[in-house]
Enzyme design. Structure first.
Site, PDB file in Angstrom:
ATOM      1  N   LYS A 173      43.095  43.103  48.489  1.00 15.27           N
ATOM      2  CA  LYS A 173      42.281  43.843  47.519  1.00 15.27           C
ATOM      3  C   LYS A 173      40.956  44.271  48.162  1.00 15.27           C
ATOM      4  O   LYS A 173      40.527  45.418  48.002  1.00 15.27           O
ATOM      5  CB  LYS A 173      42.015  42.982  46.276  1.00 15.27           C
ATOM      6  CG  LYS A 173      43.252  42.811  45.414  1.00 15.27           C
ATOM      7  CD  LYS A 173      43.048  41.806  44.294  1.00 15.27           C
ATOM      8  CE  LYS A 173      44.386  41.538  43.605  1.00 15.27           C
ATOM      9  NZ  LYS A 173      44.328  40.470  42.585  1.00 15.27           N
ATOM     10  N   GLN A 176      40.839  35.718  40.699  1.00 15.52           N
ATOM     11  CA  GLN A 176      42.213  35.652  41.199  1.00 15.52           C
ATOM     12  C   GLN A 176      42.950  34.489  40.527  1.00 15.52           C
ATOM     13  O   GLN A 176      42.486  33.354  40.540  1.00 15.52           O
ATOM     14  CB  GLN A 176      42.195  35.481  42.733  1.00 15.52           C
ATOM     15  CG  GLN A 176      43.570  35.475  43.368  1.00 15.52           C
ATOM     16  CD  GLN A 176      44.309  36.803  43.203  1.00 15.52           C
ATOM     17  OE1 GLN A 176      43.728  37.877  43.324  1.00 15.52           O
ATOM     18  NE2 GLN A 176      45.590  36.743  42.905  1.00 15.52           N
ATOM     19  N   ASP A 235      40.919  43.939  35.555  1.00 20.96           N
ATOM     20  CA  ASP A 235      42.305  43.460  35.519  1.00 20.96           C
ATOM     21  C   ASP A 235      42.943  43.765  34.165  1.00 20.96           C
ATOM     22  O   ASP A 235      44.162  43.653  34.013  1.00 20.96           O
ATOM     23  CB  ASP A 235      42.356  41.945  35.768  1.00 20.96           C
ATOM     24  CG  ASP A 235      42.756  41.618  37.202  1.00 20.96           C
ATOM     25  OD1 ASP A 235      43.377  42.484  37.852  1.00 20.96           O
ATOM     26  OD2 ASP A 235      42.452  40.507  37.667  1.00 20.96           O
TER      27      ASP A 235
END
Ligand code: NDP
Length: 277
Positions: free
Chosen positions: A48, A92, A115
């Protein structure tokens, strides 16, 4: 059968995003929080960060030890919520067992929730409002669109009902006028249902579970699963060997949905930066 080449599409969209980012005269930051040292999570986080760098997004990495407390992580998230250069914050997953994922995610300002996991963004998705759509489902739509695959009026079957893939992709396909059935581990006669799908999306985390006889000839098959086989290779939830000859389009694993997830993250970060003006 045509292979849906996620890597190729992803590169193309990332280049378009890069051009848009270059036109924005302010730094766009994405903060990534990693707790512990799970090897797979480390790889995802690195991917990422690299992808962000390539398109001109500044990534800020925060690495907490595996025994970090909720309070320590919350303090950092609250600080990032106030940071004007940071438009996106992601934690994460999975988190170490002693941490409550929902509680930690809830500290993220919904406007910076790139997200798309917050009740705010998911609620807006359900209502059909503009929102930050969770990345993997958004990536799947990008793939369908890139190949001009018609969704309206089609029978779509989603296998899996997780909050991050199954449920949001079901909603997105419904919004795009598909007739959607969502299946899960308690679904009876699964193959009777999957066989009706014009578009079949599989996100269950079971290696090569969907086989050729479960798929309608000519179907579009999107395989979200990523499973490490006993031979060390990566396999999807779909048995590519028996399914590919039957369908019109199929995503490979790796190289299908995977690259699109990070591309959608970049797209969400740009969107958050534009909306955050
Ligand atoms: P979850 O484990 O959260 O959810 C799995 C879902 O599959 C559940 O809804 C479960 O049903 C359902 N399921 C499990 N077994 C069966 C079965 N035998 N028949 C029908 N349904 C079943 O998984 P995720 O959605 O997070 O991930 C799914 C897969 O996708 C994993 O392999 C993951 O690694 C991969 N993934 C890939 C991404 C990418 O970027 N390509 C991103 C995210 C995930 P129930 O609800 O009843 O338990």
């Amino acid at each position: 059968m045509q292979l849906i080449e996620g890597k190729v599409i992803s590169d193309k969209i990332r280049n378009q995003l890069k051009e848009k980012i270059q036109k924005i005269s302010k730094p766009i930051g994405l903060a990534v929080i990693l707790v512990g040292d799970d090897p797979a999570s480390k790889v995802y986080v690195r991917n990422k960060a690299n992808a962000c760098q390539q398109v001109g997004i500044q990534s800020y990495m925060y690495n907490f030890p595996a025994d970090a407390s909720e309070e320590e992580i919350a303090t950092k998230i609250k600080e990032l919520n106030e940071n004007k250069d940071v438009y996106g914050i992601l934690v994460q997953l999975p988190l170490p067992k002693h941490l409550n994922e929902r509680k930690i995610l809830d500290y993220i300002s919904p406007k910076k929730d790139v997200d798309g996991f917050s009740p705010y963004q998911i609620g807006r998705l359900l209502l059909g409002e503009e929102c930050l759509v969770s990345c993997t489902p958004q990536g799947i739509l990008m793939l369908l669109d890139a190949y001009n695959i018609d969704i309206t009026g089609k029978r779509a079957v989603v296998v899996g009902r997780s909050n991050i893939v199954g449920k949001p992709i079901s909603l997105l396909l419904l919004q795009r006028n598909a007739t959607v059935t969502t299946c899960h581990s308690r679904t009876e006669n699964l193959s009777e249902i999957t066989k009706q799908a014009d578009i079949l999306v599989v996100a269950i985390g079971k290696e090569r579970f969907i086989t050729g006889e479960m798929v309608k000839p000519g179907a579009v098959v999107i395989d979200v699963g990523i499973n490490r086989g006993q031979d060390g290779k990566l396999y999807g939830d779909v048995d590519f060997e028996t399914v590919a000859p039957k369908c019109s389009f199929i995503t490979p694993v790796p190289g299908g949905v995977g690259p699109m997830t990070v591309t959608a993250l970049i797209s969400n970060t740009l969107k958050a930066a534009i909306d955050g003006n």
